[in-house]
Design an enzyme around this catalytic site. Structure first.
Site, PDB file in Angstrom:
ATOM      1  N   VAL A   1       0.837  -1.201   0.000  1.00 22.24           N
ATOM      2  CA  VAL A   1       0.000   0.000   0.000  1.00 22.24           C
ATOM      3  C   VAL A   1       0.872   1.251   0.000  1.00 22.24           C
ATOM      4  CG1 VAL A   1      -1.713   1.336   1.296  1.00 22.24           C
ATOM      5  CG2 VAL A   1      -1.967  -1.139   1.084  1.00 22.24           C
TER       6      VAL A   1
ATOM      7  N   SER B   1      13.586  -2.487   6.315  1.00 25.83           N
ATOM      8  CA  SER B   1      13.554  -1.762   5.041  1.00 25.83           C
ATOM      9  C   SER B   1      14.327  -0.449   5.061  1.00 25.83           C
ATOM     10  CB  SER B   1      12.095  -1.483   4.642  1.00 25.83           C
ATOM     11  OG  SER B   1      11.395  -2.687   4.434  1.00 25.83           O
TER      12      SER B   1
ATOM     13  N   ARG C   1     -10.102   2.910  14.057  1.00 23.01           N
ATOM     14  CA  ARG C   1     -11.347   3.066  13.294  1.00 23.01           C
ATOM     15  C   ARG C   1     -12.597   3.098  14.157  1.00 23.01           C
ATOM     16  NH1 ARG C   1      -9.808  -1.286   8.674  1.00 23.01           N
ATOM     17  NH2 ARG C   1      -8.298  -0.030   7.510  1.00 23.01           N
TER      18      ARG C   1
ATOM     19  N   CYS D   1     -10.712  -1.423   3.122  1.00 20.63           N
ATOM     20  CA  CYS D   1     -10.812  -1.337   1.662  1.00 20.63           C
ATOM     21  C   CYS D   1     -12.191  -1.728   1.138  1.00 20.63           C
ATOM     22  CB  CYS D   1      -9.734  -2.201   1.005  1.00 20.63           C
ATOM     23  SG  CYS D   1      -9.629  -3.888   1.638  1.00 20.63           S
TER      24      CYS D   1
ATOM     25  N   HIS E   1     -11.206  -5.725  -5.488  1.00 16.54           N
ATOM     26  CA  HIS E   1     -12.276  -6.443  -4.798  1.00 16.54           C
ATOM     27  C   HIS E   1     -13.601  -6.276  -5.544  1.00 16.54           C
ATOM     28  CE1 HIS E   1      -9.462  -7.047  -1.697  1.00 16.54           C
ATOM     29  NE2 HIS E   1      -9.882  -6.184  -0.779  1.00 16.54           N
TER      30      HIS E   1
ATOM     31  N   ASN F   1      -8.565  -2.302  -4.689  1.00 13.77           N
ATOM     32  CA  ASN F   1      -8.445  -2.232  -3.227  1.00 13.77           C
ATOM     33  C   ASN F   1      -7.163  -1.564  -2.755  1.00 13.77           C
ATOM     34  OD1 ASN F   1      -7.796  -5.033  -4.381  1.00 13.77           O
ATOM     35  ND2 ASN F   1      -6.537  -4.995  -2.538  1.00 13.77           N
TER      36      ASN F   1
END
Length: 330
Positions: free
Chosen positions: A16, A42, A102, A131, A238, A311
């Site tokens: 993402v 990373s 959320r 998503c 999706h 998505n």
């Protein structure tokens, strides 16, 4: 007037995160400074972005001390839980792509086409919805405004990219008879009615996310909703079948026109010519595609919809960048 901002991207090297960078390149917003963060694994990687080279920095407790206006987090709930407080302490506004905040009543859950004013209520954190929820509510909002939704039934057909790079790897590996790593069973040639972990009520976390997030975004806390979420052997985008029942009598032609005229929606509904939304058509697009729009003849007032979206884009990256645009304007 749009203000120039200092922007941090957390989780810049993930699936993402990389998509967020693509969307930001396309938008080319008036950002004064970009800084990219990721895990120690990373950190040190080089990213080419807007014709410049950036070195990914390791995310630490002091990463936000230099002062950022806004940060987009796309590194999962655990990372958000640990590091968002360090950012907000420095008065950095967070757009979080995980499920961490959320259902927090103090955190707005925002889809810019649907509830942009909710973003103004933030206390330094704005959540990006799930998503599958995003694409559904974009399609449902204009219908709700006209006919008032009474009940929703979601049936999802979710691509493996929704499970990240490991989900994509599983589809490739199991197609070559190698064992799955991400999913409980081989995803190749299978539909798995199992996304995220199962709860005591028999629903999966993904199903309850869709139920609870739809209620929160539409400001209908008691709206009857049920969902079955299924992982399918599709690489990206999706597809969701929505059965929706309304309080008021629905007119099919009017409903189609409402969808056609709603921002971010593209209607593809010509069954005589086999035209309807497909995952491959939605791939790499920012819009929500709606088709197979038809009256549900089993109830007083209902519709069936087939809703498809990328998505990684509208379901995550694009929506986050649209929230960023909202913040920059206000």
């Amino acid at each position: 007037m749009t203000k120039k901002v200092k922007l941090a991207i957390v989780g810049a090297t993930g699936l993402v995160g990389r998509t967020i960078l693509k969307v930001l390149e396309e938008k080319n917003l008036p950002v004064e400074k970009y800084v990219f963060f990721a895990s120690a694994k990373s950190a040190g990687k080089e990213i080419k972005f807007l014709n410049q080279k950036y070195i990914v920095q390791k995310l630490t407790e002091t990463s936000f001390d230099e002062g950022f206006d806004i940060a987009i987090f796309s590194a999962g709930s655990e990372t958000a839980k640990i590091f968002v407080p360090y950012a907000t302490k420095n008065k950095c506004i967070i757009i979080d792509n995980s499920s961490c905040f959320r259902q927090d009543e103090t955190v707005p859950l925002v889809i810019p086409e649907v509830n942009p004013n909710d973003a103004k209520t933030h206390k330094y954190i704005i959540s990006n919805p799930n998503c599958s929820t995003i694409q559904c509510v974009v399609a449902l909002k204009p219908l709700d405004e006209k006919y008032s939704i009474k009940r929703i039934v979601y049936s999802t057909y979710q691509a493996v990219s929704g499970a990240g790079q490991k989900g994509i790897d599983d589809l490739i590996n199991t197609s070559e008879n190698r064992p799955p790593i991400k999913f409980a069973h081989p995803i190749f040639n299978n539909c798995l009615p199992h996304i995220d972990s199962f709860l005591e009520n028999g629903y999966s976390k993904e199903e309850m996310k869709m139920i609870n997030e739809t209620r929160k975004i539409l400001h209908k806390p008691n709206l009857p909703i049920t969902a079955t979420t299924v992982r399918v052997p599709v690489m990206n985008s999706h597809s969701i079948a929505i059965n929706v029942e309304f309080e008021k009598q629905v007119n099919l032609e009017e409903a189609v026109n409402l969808l056609k005229n709603y921002p971010g929606v593209i209607v593809m509904d010509d069954i005589k010519n086999n035209i309807y939304p497909l995952a491959t058509l939605a791939n790499n697009k920012n819009e929500v595609f709606v088709g197979r729009i038809r009256i549900d003849e089993s109830v007083y007032s209902g519709l069936n919809l087939w809703v498809v979206a990328d998505n990684l884009r509208k379901g995550a990256a694009t929506n986050a960048v649209q929230i960023l645009e909202l913040l920059m304007k206000h």
